[in-house]
Design a protein around this motif. Sequence first.
Motif, PDB file in Angstrom:
ATOM      1  N   ILE A 133       0.849  -1.190   0.000  1.00 24.58           N
ATOM      2  CA  ILE A 133       0.000   0.000   0.000  1.00 24.58           C
ATOM      3  C   ILE A 133       0.890   1.248   0.000  1.00 24.58           C
ATOM      4  CG2 ILE A 133      -1.788   1.252   1.272  1.00 24.58           C
ATOM      5  CD1 ILE A 133      -2.569  -1.474   2.554  1.00 24.58           C
ATOM      6  N   GLY A 134       0.512   2.208  -0.833  1.00 26.87           N
ATOM      7  CA  GLY A 134       1.246   3.476  -0.838  1.00 26.87           C
ATOM      8  C   GLY A 134       0.827   4.289   0.368  1.00 26.87           C
ATOM      9  N   ASN A 135      -0.151   5.154   0.190  1.00 28.55           N
ATOM     10  CA  ASN A 135      -0.721   5.895   1.322  1.00 28.55           C
ATOM     11  C   ASN A 135      -2.231   5.766   1.253  1.00 28.55           C
ATOM     12  OD1 ASN A 135      -2.037   8.460   2.464  1.00 28.55           O
ATOM     13  ND2 ASN A 135      -0.019   8.435   3.393  1.00 28.55           N
ATOM     14  N   ALA A 136      -2.797   5.260   2.344  1.00 29.49           N
ATOM     15  CA  ALA A 136      -4.239   4.993   2.360  1.00 29.49           C
ATOM     16  C   ALA A 136      -4.980   5.985   3.249  1.00 29.49           C
ATOM     17  CB  ALA A 136      -4.495   3.558   2.807  1.00 29.49           C
ATOM     18  N   GLY A 137      -4.448   7.186   3.359  1.00 29.56           N
ATOM     19  CA  GLY A 137      -5.151   8.221   4.125  1.00 29.56           C
ATOM     20  C   GLY A 137      -6.455   8.601   3.432  1.00 29.56           C
ATOM     21  N   THR A 138      -7.269   9.434   4.090  1.00 33.64           N
ATOM     22  CA  THR A 138      -8.565   9.777   3.492  1.00 33.64           C
ATOM     23  C   THR A 138      -8.394  10.636   2.233  1.00 33.64           C
ATOM     24  OG1 THR A 138      -8.674  11.435   5.223  1.00 33.64           O
ATOM     25  CG2 THR A 138     -10.088   9.531   5.496  1.00 33.64           C
ATOM     26  N   TYR A 139      -7.287  11.362   2.154  1.00 33.63           N
ATOM     27  CA  TYR A 139      -6.974  12.116   0.927  1.00 33.63           C
ATOM     28  C   TYR A 139      -5.453  12.314   0.863  1.00 33.63           C
ATOM     29  CZ  TYR A 139      -6.833  15.868   4.388  1.00 33.63           C
ATOM     30  OH  TYR A 139      -6.549  16.616   5.503  1.00 33.63           O
ATOM     31  N   PRO A 140      -4.896  12.554  -0.331  1.00 35.57           N
ATOM     32  CA  PRO A 140      -3.457  12.821  -0.421  1.00 35.57           C
ATOM     33  C   PRO A 140      -3.166  14.218   0.133  1.00 35.57           C
ATOM     34  CG  PRO A 140      -4.400  12.307  -2.591  1.00 35.57           C
ATOM     35  CD  PRO A 140      -5.542  12.517  -1.654  1.00 35.57           C
ATOM     36  N   ASN A 141      -2.192  14.311   1.041  1.00 31.60           N
ATOM     37  CA  ASN A 141      -1.939  15.607   1.678  1.00 31.60           C
ATOM     38  C   ASN A 141      -0.542  16.163   1.402  1.00 31.60           C
ATOM     39  OD1 ASN A 141      -0.400  13.947   3.193  1.00 31.60           O
ATOM     40  ND2 ASN A 141      -1.335  14.434   5.167  1.00 31.60           N
ATOM     41  N   SER A 142       0.175  15.543   0.439  1.00 29.89           N
ATOM     42  CA  SER A 142       1.510  16.039   0.077  1.00 29.89           C
ATOM     43  C   SER A 142       1.781  15.618  -1.362  1.00 29.89           C
ATOM     44  CB  SER A 142       2.573  15.429   0.988  1.00 29.89           C
ATOM     45  OG  SER A 142       2.617  14.033   0.775  1.00 29.89           O
ATOM     46  N   GLU A 143       2.819  16.220  -1.964  1.00 34.24           N
ATOM     47  CA  GLU A 143       3.189  15.804  -3.331  1.00 34.24           C
ATOM     48  C   GLU A 143       3.571  14.327  -3.334  1.00 34.24           C
ATOM     49  OE1 GLU A 143       2.846  17.194  -6.278  1.00 34.24           O
ATOM     50  OE2 GLU A 143       1.930  18.957  -5.354  1.00 34.24           O
ATOM     51  N   ARG A 144       4.262  13.894  -2.277  1.00 36.94           N
ATOM     52  CA  ARG A 144       4.618  12.466  -2.205  1.00 36.94           C
ATOM     53  C   ARG A 144       3.367  11.600  -2.189  1.00 36.94           C
ATOM     54  NH1 ARG A 144       4.918   8.986   2.109  1.00 36.94           N
ATOM     55  NH2 ARG A 144       6.022   7.052   1.614  1.00 36.94           N
ATOM     56  N   SER A 145       2.374  11.997  -1.409  1.00 40.30           N
ATOM     57  CA  SER A 145       1.199  11.120  -1.333  1.00 40.30           C
ATOM     58  C   SER A 145       0.373  11.180  -2.620  1.00 40.30           C
ATOM     59  CB  SER A 145       0.372  11.352  -0.072  1.00 40.30           C
ATOM     60  OG  SER A 145      -0.150  12.634  -0.009  1.00 40.30           O
ATOM     61  N   ILE A 146       0.503  12.261  -3.392  1.00 39.14           N
ATOM     62  CA  ILE A 146      -0.173  12.269  -4.693  1.00 39.14           C
ATOM     63  C   ILE A 146       0.408  11.162  -5.590  1.00 39.14           C
ATOM     64  CG2 ILE A 146      -0.394  13.584  -6.860  1.00 39.14           C
ATOM     65  CD1 ILE A 146      -0.856  16.078  -5.120  1.00 39.14           C
ATOM     66  N   ALA A 147       1.696  10.866  -5.425  1.00 37.76           N
ATOM     67  CA  ALA A 147       2.321   9.804  -6.235  1.00 37.76           C
ATOM     68  C   ALA A 147       1.951   8.404  -5.755  1.00 37.76           C
ATOM     69  CB  ALA A 147       3.841   9.983  -6.218  1.00 37.76           C
ATOM     70  N   ILE A 148       1.549   8.276  -4.485  1.00 43.77           N
ATOM     71  CA  ILE A 148       1.410   6.913  -3.935  1.00 43.77           C
ATOM     72  C   ILE A 148       0.055   6.626  -3.296  1.00 43.77           C
ATOM     73  CG2 ILE A 148       3.906   6.798  -3.495  1.00 43.77           C
ATOM     74  CD1 ILE A 148       3.265   7.106  -0.479  1.00 43.77           C
ATOM     75  N   TRP A 149      -0.860   7.587  -3.321  1.00 40.17           N
ATOM     76  CA  TRP A 149      -2.138   7.421  -2.605  1.00 40.17           C
ATOM     77  C   TRP A 149      -3.037   6.391  -3.280  1.00 40.17           C
ATOM     78  CZ3 TRP A 149      -7.337   9.076  -3.861  1.00 40.17           C
ATOM     79  CH2 TRP A 149      -8.217   9.105  -2.774  1.00 40.17           C
ATOM     80  N   ILE A 150      -3.798   5.680  -2.456  1.00 44.72           N
ATOM     81  CA  ILE A 150      -4.833   4.777  -2.975  1.00 44.72           C
ATOM     82  C   ILE A 150      -6.138   5.090  -2.252  1.00 44.72           C
ATOM     83  CG2 ILE A 150      -4.164   2.899  -1.383  1.00 44.72           C
ATOM     84  CD1 ILE A 150      -5.038   0.961  -3.745  1.00 44.72           C
ATOM     85  N   SER A 151      -7.187   5.242  -3.033  1.00 43.94           N
ATOM     86  CA  SER A 151      -8.495   5.510  -2.430  1.00 43.94           C
ATOM     87  C   SER A 151      -9.023   4.223  -1.789  1.00 43.94           C
ATOM     88  CB  SER A 151      -9.479   5.991  -3.499  1.00 43.94           C
ATOM     89  OG  SER A 151      -9.748   4.947  -4.415  1.00 43.94           O
ATOM     90  N   ALA A 152      -9.965   4.392  -0.891  1.00 41.54           N
ATOM     91  CA  ALA A 152     -10.545   3.221  -0.221  1.00 41.54           C
ATOM     92  C   ALA A 152     -11.192   2.298  -1.250  1.00 41.54           C
ATOM     93  CB  ALA A 152     -11.555   3.670   0.824  1.00 41.54           C
ATOM     94  N   ARG A 153     -11.882   2.891  -2.248  1.00 51.28           N
ATOM     95  CA  ARG A 153     -12.569   1.969  -3.184  1.00 51.28           C
ATOM     96  C   ARG A 153     -11.582   1.233  -4.100  1.00 51.28           C
ATOM     97  NH1 ARG A 153     -16.036   5.127  -7.806  1.00 51.28           N
ATOM     98  NH2 ARG A 153     -14.595   6.849  -8.136  1.00 51.28           N
ATOM     99  N   ASP A 154     -10.457   1.886  -4.433  1.00 51.90           N
ATOM    100  CA  ASP A 154      -9.454   1.169  -5.231  1.00 51.90           C
ATOM    101  C   ASP A 154      -8.777   0.079  -4.398  1.00 51.90           C
ATOM    102  OD1 ASP A 154     -10.058   2.628  -7.468  1.00 51.90           O
ATOM    103  OD2 ASP A 154      -8.381   4.036  -7.266  1.00 51.90           O
TER     104      ASP A 154
END
Length: 276
Positions: A161-182
Amino acid sequence: MKRVAMTGAAGRVGTLLRPLLRSHVEHLSLIDLQEPDGLGENENFVKADLTMLDEATAALKDIDGVVHLAGIASGTDMNAILHANVLGTYNLYEAARINKVQRVVYASSNHATGFYPRGQLVSPLDPMRPDSPYGLSKCWGELVAGLYYDTSGIRSLSIRIGNAGTYPNSERSIAIWISARDLAQLVRIGLSHPLIAATVVYGVSDTEEMWWENDLATRLGYQPQDRPRDHALIEEGSEGPVALAFQGGGFCEINHDGTIRMRDADGLAKSPETVE
Ligand SMILES: NC(=O)C1=CN([C@@H]2O[C@H](COP(=O)(O)OP(=O)(O)OC[C@H]3O[C@@H](n4cnc5c(N)ncnc54)[C@H](O)[C@@H]3O)[C@@H](O)[C@H]2O)C=CC1
Ligand SMILES: O=C(O)[C@H]1OC(=O)[C@H](O)[C@@H](O)[C@@H]1O
């Protein structure tokens, strides 16, 4: 899948996943040290400490598949990580073997390969490069999954898992975020795809800044629905040079002496850059 257990169900990821999974299974058994909020009609809580094999074994009775989220989700306390992540994950698989559970979806992490530089496209087949005691424990979990496929036929999908927070909160998390439904989509693939043996994929939504070569997930049918940048709410905060150099971000700064070292695919040193 009929009866699915979710370990660590009271945590952040479990809380996001439960509403998206429970309609796809007959029953969802929520295993944790603490009771999760708002049990659904087809959910029950099973209090169990996975560091105790007898508790883990009792918790997996009559279960068909497990989503294994429980553990310490960050940090440097090796003693705590050793218990919750290393012993806990071993016990989870041992309990699965004893109960003849066929499937495990394991919440691995990008920190299993966090010391790859941000510019490099990394595949699940590249060597692990953990960035912290926590990252090391995630490598262990993936290796345990492999052992239990080879010895007992338990099929596992390890999702880094990249970042599973409720929303991406940094440029890094924009590259690695996954939404709950994905993430829920990947979990369902992990619980059902017939070809999974001891398989590793990255858990990331449809990001433009792809750090990971995730063709294997595509081959298994993964079609992410969300684009991280559409959900981003960037918060203030700056990363130092070590964090900025590597995919694992701040985790790479733990006990780091400040000299950025790059190695090639053969494990040989590339010429080092030094930061003050
Ligand atoms: N949140 C994220 O962005 C990411 C999370 N992950 C992994 O996903 C999993 C879930 O993460 P979060 O929900 O964020 O963590 P969390 O800390 O919110 O939840 C972890 C849960 O595990 C339970 N737990 C801990 N030790 C236990 C034990 N011995 N027996 C039974 N339950 C135990 C805790 O009570 C807690 O409810 C973790 O394994 C984490 O490493 C991986 C990558 C990213
Ligand atoms: O890298 C990240 O952003 C995330 O990775 C993880 O594995 C951790 O569990 C989570 O606490 C971090 O926020």
